[in-house]
Design an enzyme around this catalytic site. Structure first.
Site, PDB file in Angstrom:
ATOM      1  N   ALA A 142       0.855  -1.192   0.000  1.00  0.00           N
ATOM      2  CA  ALA A 142       0.000   0.000   0.000  1.00  0.00           C
ATOM      3  C   ALA A 142       0.886   1.235   0.000  1.00  0.00           C
ATOM      4  CB  ALA A 142      -0.903   0.012   1.229  1.00  0.00           C
ATOM      5  N   CYS A 143       0.405   2.304  -0.616  1.00  0.00           N
ATOM      6  CA  CYS A 143       1.144   3.577  -0.592  1.00  0.00           C
ATOM      7  C   CYS A 143       0.135   4.728  -0.485  1.00  0.00           C
ATOM      8  CB  CYS A 143       2.047   3.717  -1.816  1.00  0.00           C
ATOM      9  SG  CYS A 143       1.166   3.903  -3.371  1.00  0.00           S
ATOM     10  N   PRO A 144       0.606   5.970  -0.201  1.00  0.00           N
ATOM     11  CA  PRO A 144      -0.321   7.063   0.088  1.00  0.00           C
ATOM     12  C   PRO A 144      -1.360   7.312  -1.017  1.00  0.00           C
ATOM     13  CG  PRO A 144       1.903   7.714   0.639  1.00  0.00           C
ATOM     14  CD  PRO A 144       2.003   6.389  -0.031  1.00  0.00           C
TER      15      PRO A 144
END
Lengths: 102, 255
Positions: free
Chosen positions: A9-11
């Protein structure tokens, strides 16, 4: 053969989530690790890990720069974490580190 | 070694087996090695192997490149181009290229050219992001957008494969998605262990973004993991980069 389940997951969830997942899959194939990677991106959860996947896993690898969702399901399994940057730079190393913990 | 390139769009029937066979035959007349790179499907195959060409999964309207390498590349290029122009639609960079139509995405597209950046005294990452932010269609202040980009970069630099960066933000401040393409003559330090970049694809998406937009970007980022594609993209002239970018956004990734 070691069995790893991973979550990325990333921003923003449109680029690095998927890149990291791809690199982990490629790296695992090279190292002879069985891996299932779930992506938590802007499209929601894709390739969701099944309860069977999780039950069979030797280790949970979380590659993320943010809090990921549904962590309770990993209760009782060793968890290793890494940043997206480290997975993009050297996914093999991240996986090697996992093998040490298995 | 000479290298020649030809870019074209497949027709409504894609690439048919008799066409692949004819292309293979034409290749056979030359020493040069020719490969077909289907940008939309993200697949590169040798043209002399028509089975592999068919297996590339060519679909109607796919954007393709031919790479011709060898001593007689010039001649091979002439002959192949002749055949391609008869059966497919050649991509010409001087013609009006419509990014929105090619990518199928409702967005604002802008190319930040080298001449736009000439006026700058010193070009670095934050200065370039500032310029990019100023090209974005938004009612908001461009400095605010720039700081959003920089914040995103702080988490992890957005270098994809070699030479290519994909800085991106998702914010309520934009209503129309903007894609800004920058092609630099010299590599620029992107503060990443994965090296400097020459091709920068910046995206500012509304929050929440439409599912089509998100899907298009995930398609793109999955493709940009491939080192070869990044190299091809970085080496292409900027008009061709725009066409490749549109094709990669438009098609569903095979993997």
């Amino acid at each position: 053969m070691k069995n790893i389940v991973a979550v990325t997951a990333c921003p923003t969830g449109i680029a690095h989530t998927y890149m990291a997942a791809d690199l982990l899959r490629k790296g695992a194939q090279k190292l002879g690790i069985h891996i299932r990677v779930e992506t938590q991106g802007a499209m929601g959860i894709e390739n969701q890990l099944s309860p069977q996947d999780i039950a069979q896993a030797d280790l949970v690898l979380i590659v993320s720069d943010i809090e990921i969702e549904h962590t309770a399901r990993f209760h009782g399994i060793p968890i290793s974490t890494a940043s997206i940057e480290s997975a993009l730079t050297d996914a093999d190393q991240v996986l090697q580190d996992c093998l040490q913990l298995c | 070694m000479l290298i020649r390139r030809a870019a074209f769009y497949l027709g409504i029937n894609g690439l048919e087996s008799w066409q692949a066979e004819k292309l293979r035959k034409l290749c056979g007349y030359f020493h040069a090695s020719v490969s077909l790179f289907n940008v939309s499907q993200c697949c590169r195959v040798p043209l002399e192997n028509s089975l592999k060409v068919m297996a590339a999964g060519n679909k109607p309207d796919d954007f393709c490149l031919l790479f011709i390498e060898g001593m007689d590349a010039e001649l091979a290029h002439l002959v192949l181009l002749d055949y391609i122009s008869e059966h497919f639609k050649i991509f010409q960079s001087d013609q009006d290229f419509n990014f929105v139509r090619s990518s199928g995405l409702e967005c604002h597209f802008h190319i930040l050219s080298a001449s736009d950046l000439k006026s700058l005294q010193r070009l670095d990452k934050s200065e370039l992001l500032n310029q990019i932010a100023a090209s974005i269609q938004t009612p908001a202040d461009s400095h605010t957008l720039c700081s959003l980009f920089l914040n995103r970069e702080k988490h992890a630099a957005t270098v994809m494969g070699p030479q290519v960066a994909l800085p991106h933000i998702m914010t309520e401040l934009v209503t129309v998605p903007s894609i800004i393409l920058t092609s630099l003559p010299e590599p620029l330090d992107w503060h990443s262990p994965r090296g400097p970049v020459r091709c920068i694809i910046a995206a500012a998406l509304p929050k929440p973004a439409s599912i089509e937009m998100i899907r298009a970007f995930t398609n793109l980022s999955k493709k940009l993991v491939d080192e070869n594609i990044c190299r091809l993209l970085a080496d292409a002239p900027v008009q061709l980069q725009a066409a490749m970018l549109a094709a990669m956004l438009a098609q569903q990734a095979k993997c």
